[in-house]
Design an enzyme around this catalytic site. Structure first.
Site, PDB file in Angstrom:
ATOM      1  CB  CYS B  11      94.103  62.332   5.346  1.00 29.41           C
ATOM      2  SG  CYS B  11      94.229  62.871   7.058  1.00 29.41           S
ATOM      3  CB  CYS B  14      97.123  60.698   9.028  1.00 30.05           C
ATOM      4  SG  CYS B  14      95.325  60.815   9.142  1.00 30.05           S
TER       5      CYS B  14
END
Lengths: 150, 77
Positions: B11, B14
């Protein structure tokens, strides 16, 4: 984190139980599992906190809400969290709800009662599986020091 | 060699964590390898309940947030 979706959106509630050897310890454990089943929070591993497993400690620190259910006044769970510098958690004690250590068989009624008490304390709705609305506890719902086991 | 592991399924948070970690390692001038752990089972093997996570040499240092470059530098030292 049971699914493969991204779990970075917050809103995480973790539920710990002392899971002790006495009957009230078993009640704490099974109540925590019930809360997990009903999506009130995710049951998590107290032993991991005690063992300082870094991922478990850091996840506990990062949780939005932590519920700790101890069976008796020894408060092993509370002490374990505090030893790991976890603060600000919600603490429940099964014996405070009217159950006596050594004389409280872990029946579905007692487990339901403790789960309902946890929900009441944190302001969550405890839905029964398959129910269309909030669960109706078979024992009186306990809040705070009100007894549901006596 | 320091192993920096980014725990997350990919995501935006991240990715930002990976960027910050790389910047921190470069600013410190340490020898490192950055590993992105995206497999959910591997992520769960670290015991974490939220992502993104940052692990250094296998030890989880942060979970559920994106620390700043300066904070990550402290975690790497």
């Amino acid at each position: 984190m049971a699914s493969d979706r991204c779990s970075c959106q917050g809103g995480t509630t973790l539920v710990f139980a002392c899971s002790g050897g006495a009957d009230v310890g078993e009640i704490s454990d099974r109540a925590a599992r019930l809360l997990d089943e009903r999506d009130v929070g995710s049951m998590y591993c107290l032993a991991g906190v005690g063992g300082r497993v870094s991922g478990i400690v850091k996840s506990t620190e990062a949780a939005d809400r932590v519920i700790m259910i101890d069976g008796c006044p020894l408060d092993c769970g509370r002490r374990t969290l505090e030893e790991a510098s976890i603060r600000g958690f919600t603490h429940l004690r099964v014996t405070d709800l009217g159950f006596t250590k050594g004389d409280s068989p872990p029946t579905s009624d007692t487990i339901e009662c403790v789960a309902q008490a946890a929900c009441a304390v944190v302001g969550s709705v405890c839905d029964s599986p398959g129910a269309s609305g909030p669960a109706q506890a078979t024992a009186p719902v306990c809040v705070g020091s009100q007894c549901c086991g006596g | 060699m320091t192993t920096i592991q980014i725990l997350g399924t990919g995501c935006p948070k991240c990715k930002k964590l990976a960027e910050n970690a790389e910047s921190a390692a470069k600013e410190l001038g340490i020898e490192y390898q950055l590993v992105k752990v995206t497999d959910i089972n591997q992520i769960m093997s670290f015991g974490i309940m939220m992502t993104p996570g940052l692990a250094v040499n296998g030890e989880v240092k942060s979970v559920g947030k994106v620390p700043s470059v300066s904070d990550i530098k402290k975690l790497l030292q």
